[in-house]
Design a protein around this motif. Sequence first.
Motif, mmCIF file in Angstrom:
data_model
loop_
_atom_site.group_PDB
_atom_site.id
_atom_site.type_symbol
_atom_site.label_atom_id
_atom_site.label_comp_id
_atom_site.label_asym_id
_atom_site.label_seq_id
_atom_site.Cartn_x
_atom_site.Cartn_y
_atom_site.Cartn_z
ATOM 1 N N LYS A 190 23.601 41.614 51.759
ATOM 2 C CA LYS A 190 23.257 42.079 50.444
ATOM 3 C C LYS A 190 24.323 43.188 50.245
ATOM 4 O O LYS A 190 24.466 43.374 48.861
ATOM 5 N N PHE A 248 24.903 50.680 31.720
ATOM 6 C CA PHE A 248 25.700 50.257 31.932
ATOM 7 C C PHE A 248 26.664 48.951 31.433
ATOM 8 O O PHE A 248 27.411 49.108 32.042
ATOM 9 N N PHE A 297 26.665 48.659 42.950
ATOM 10 C CA PHE A 297 27.638 48.731 43.238
ATOM 11 C C PHE A 297 28.774 49.620 44.210
ATOM 12 O O PHE A 297 28.576 49.567 45.478
ATOM 13 N N ASP A 333 26.701 50.905 47.143
ATOM 14 C CA ASP A 333 26.545 49.743 48.048
ATOM 15 C C ASP A 333 27.844 49.918 48.124
ATOM 16 O O ASP A 333 27.812 49.618 49.673
HETATM 17 O O1 LIG Z 1 21.939 45.584 43.898
HETATM 18 C C1 LIG Z 1 22.051 45.254 42.510
HETATM 19 O O2 LIG Z 1 21.358 46.271 41.953
HETATM 20 C C2 LIG Z 1 22.243 44.240 41.756
HETATM 21 O O3 LIG Z 1 23.641 44.671 40.988
HETATM 22 C C3 LIG Z 1 24.591 43.763 40.504
HETATM 23 O O4 LIG Z 1 23.708 43.934 39.659
HETATM 24 P P1 LIG Z 1 23.526 44.819 37.794
HETATM 25 O O5 LIG Z 1 24.756 45.963 38.468
HETATM 26 O O6 LIG Z 1 22.404 45.140 37.319
HETATM 27 O O7 LIG Z 1 24.943 43.737 36.691
HETATM 28 P P2 LIG Z 1 26.073 43.025 36.713
HETATM 29 O O8 LIG Z 1 25.734 42.248 36.027
HETATM 30 O O9 LIG Z 1 26.717 42.939 38.190
HETATM 31 O O10 LIG Z 1 27.350 44.488 36.198
HETATM 32 C C4 LIG Z 1 27.717 45.470 37.436
HETATM 33 C C5 LIG Z 1 28.962 46.433 36.585
HETATM 34 O O11 LIG Z 1 30.181 45.697 35.922
HETATM 35 C C6 LIG Z 1 30.687 45.705 35.190
HETATM 36 N N1 LIG Z 1 30.836 43.755 34.465
HETATM 37 C C7 LIG Z 1 30.362 42.725 35.102
HETATM 38 C C8 LIG Z 1 31.220 41.971 35.768
HETATM 39 C C9 LIG Z 1 31.973 41.246 34.708
HETATM 40 O O12 LIG Z 1 32.755 40.476 34.836
HETATM 41 N N2 LIG Z 1 32.513 42.901 34.475
HETATM 42 C C10 LIG Z 1 31.890 43.916 35.055
HETATM 43 O O13 LIG Z 1 32.580 44.824 34.116
HETATM 44 C C11 LIG Z 1 29.261 45.384 33.890
HETATM 45 O O14 LIG Z 1 29.486 45.605 32.717
HETATM 46 C C12 LIG Z 1 28.708 46.602 34.698
HETATM 47 O O15 LIG Z 1 28.691 47.655 34.585
HETATM 48 C C13 LIG Z 1 24.627 42.191 41.030
HETATM 49 O O16 LIG Z 1 24.865 41.730 39.791
HETATM 50 C C14 LIG Z 1 23.311 41.865 41.639
HETATM 51 O O17 LIG Z 1 23.274 40.370 41.513
HETATM 52 C C15 LIG Z 1 22.562 43.361 42.386
HETATM 53 O O18 LIG Z 1 21.574 42.634 42.676
#
Ligand SMILES: O=C(O)[C@H]1O[C@H](OP(=O)(O)OP(=O)(O)OC[C@H]2O[C@@H](n3ccc(=O)[nH]c3=O)[C@H](O)[C@@H]2O)[C@H](O)[C@@H](O)[C@@H]1O
Length: 562
Positions: free
Chosen positions: A281, A399, A338, A341
């Motif tokens: 995880k 976010f 993120f 973790d």
């Molecule tokens: O453990 C967790 O909490 C979760 O964390 C993330 O999910 P989440 O934080 O909800 O959202 P994401 O889509 O992963 O985005 C995280 C951040 O990265 C940013 N991001 C995402 C993708 C990208 O290409 N670029 C980018 O800047 C998003 O805007 C956001 O701020 C993971 O994608 C999930 O698989 C995990 O379960």
Amino acid sequence: MDALFSEGSSSSTAPTSPSSSPLVHPSEIDDLKLSQLPQVRHGLEEYPRNLSVKDVCFIGAGYVGGPTAAVLALHNPAVTVEVVDRDPHRIQQWKSPHLPVHEPGLDALVRAVRKDSEEETQSASQRQQNLVFSCESARALAKADIIFMAVNTPTKMFGVGAGCATNMTAFDGAMRDVATYAKAGAIIVEKSTVPGGTADRVRKMLAASRPGVPFEVLSNPEFLAEGSAIENLTTPDRVLIGSAATPSGRQAARTLASLYTAWVPSDRILETNTWSSELAKLVANAMLAQRISSINSISAICERTGAEVDQVAKAIGLDARIGPQFLKAGLGFGGSCFRKDIASLAYLAESLGLDDVAEYWRQVNTMNERQRDRFAHKVISRFDGNLVGHKLAILGFAFKKNTGDTRESLAADVIRVLLEERPSEIAIFDPFCRADDIMRELKTVCPDVSERDVVKIHTDPYLACSQAHAILVVTDCDQFRNTPGKKPIWTHNSNFVQSCAADCTDCRAHSTRPTTEAIEWPRIAYNMVEPKWVFDGRGLLDVAELEKLGVRVDSVGRRTFH
Ligand SMILES: O=C(O)[C@H]1O[C@H](OP(=O)(O)OP(=O)(O)OC[C@H]2O[C@@H](n3ccc(=O)[nH]c3=O)[C@H](O)[C@@H]2O)[C@H](O)[C@@H](O)[C@@H]1O
Ligand SMILES: NC(=O)C1=CN([C@@H]2O[C@H](COP(=O)(O)OP(=O)(O)OC[C@H]3O[C@@H](n4cnc5c(N)ncnc54)[C@H](O)[C@@H]3O)[C@@H](O)[C@H]2O)C=CC1
């Protein structure tokens, strides 16, 4: 089933179909898109149907506990799923039409399976009602066959490991309740993201507090992303179950798997030992975050050269070994998981004496923080270092898009830097966030901030942007796009659902939610004042189209010629 254990196979039981389809009252799902309704799969090959499971309890009615419990309840109509939380306000919200979590498809799903008051129960007797929200932990735990731990596990901010280690206060508090009330033979499932070795620690704790009483502890981390939680839970890439490599541990894993196989194909269920599951995880999040920091580091190069980061991302993402996802450059990653973790993974490495490994992963977080700083300083330098007397509008505070979650908001960090420059006003608009959530998050990074002075929170994007010298696009909301020919996007706007008192128990009458559509950039641009800067922190906007409106655009990962 894909088992990583060396012991014999566990797949001997004949297939059994779900005993009945979930009952969903048609009047409850009229506004639910069919594609968002989880599809029940029949004809399971390996796992028997929920082996003697009648009662399931989730501790923690948050972003993970609530949606996960709802999907589990929908697909297991014969199982009562009770979600308990120590926060009565949160439970009250889950019982009301105004859920505490905004997720596409969640409202209708919860309405379809939630047990309502006795009065409502009689009038909706055709409806499946096996999802319960309450604060009665002791009662719920005492009857549960399976207990999911879905409480928050933030970074520890004090004492040993401050800023890196996981704060297990909530988890351990909930575990004490489990140790006190759970019945013998209950299966305890780590749904929260926890440090490696937690299952071993929990086993020891239970052995000490309830000697001789059999319990099994499983790791079953959640991989849903906010904004797509129902979709992710409905069609997960995998369900990971870690158990003790003992016959009773394997049996417990099979029992848990049997709940999932009501809708997840058996070949997507992966069994490992608990350490592997817990570590996987953390590593999954770390690898995803690492890709974002990697492309963001390249965006900095692009801004000083002729390269465009989206073009670079596309070019590399077409390589099947790299793939296109998580290569969108922006302001870095926000959100509650993120950063914490990665800190937890680095802390683990450090505690194992692997300082170079720890440093490698910490760099992902460092790069992430710099990305936001670089953006904020770019804004300041566009005003020749003087923001005094200028109004800045912030589009987006959550976010990421499609969520009202403000935890570790990227906007908050940017605003913190900008406030030091004493602009006349910082106006914030987000289509999903509540004003009090925005203020609370802002206060965590700027303790002195108050809505009365410089910062103003708006429910209307045009008011927020009116007379602004600069607009900063901080969240990747589709509503902020200016793509020509794109249809307006309609969405719920939880800003407008503020008329109910927090403790309102009968707010169905107030539940009509006005919507917000894609903003009209010509109107926005017309009402800005010179120098009319638009800073696109998400690479969301069509720069050429926007420039036709007489604004200057600076987009992440592109060189700007102004
Ligand atoms: O453990 C967790 O909490 C979760 O964390 C993330 O999910 P989440 O934080 O909800 O959202 P994401 O889509 O992963 O985005 C995280 C951040 O990265 C940013 N991001 C995402 C993708 C990208 O290409 N670029 C980018 O800047 C998003 O805007 C956001 O701020 C993971 O994608 C999930 O698989 C995990 O379960
Ligand atoms: N938010 C997300 O998208 C994801 C989160 N996770 C992990 O899931 C876990 C939960 O995260 P969220 O749902 O976001 O947290 P959250 O903060 O939204 O919800 C946690 C809930 O647990 C409750 N709680 C805490 N201690 C309690 C106790 N002793 N008894 C009863 N209730 C208690 C809190 O009141 C709160 O409502 C964390 O470990 C997180 O890392 C994993 C995947 C995705």
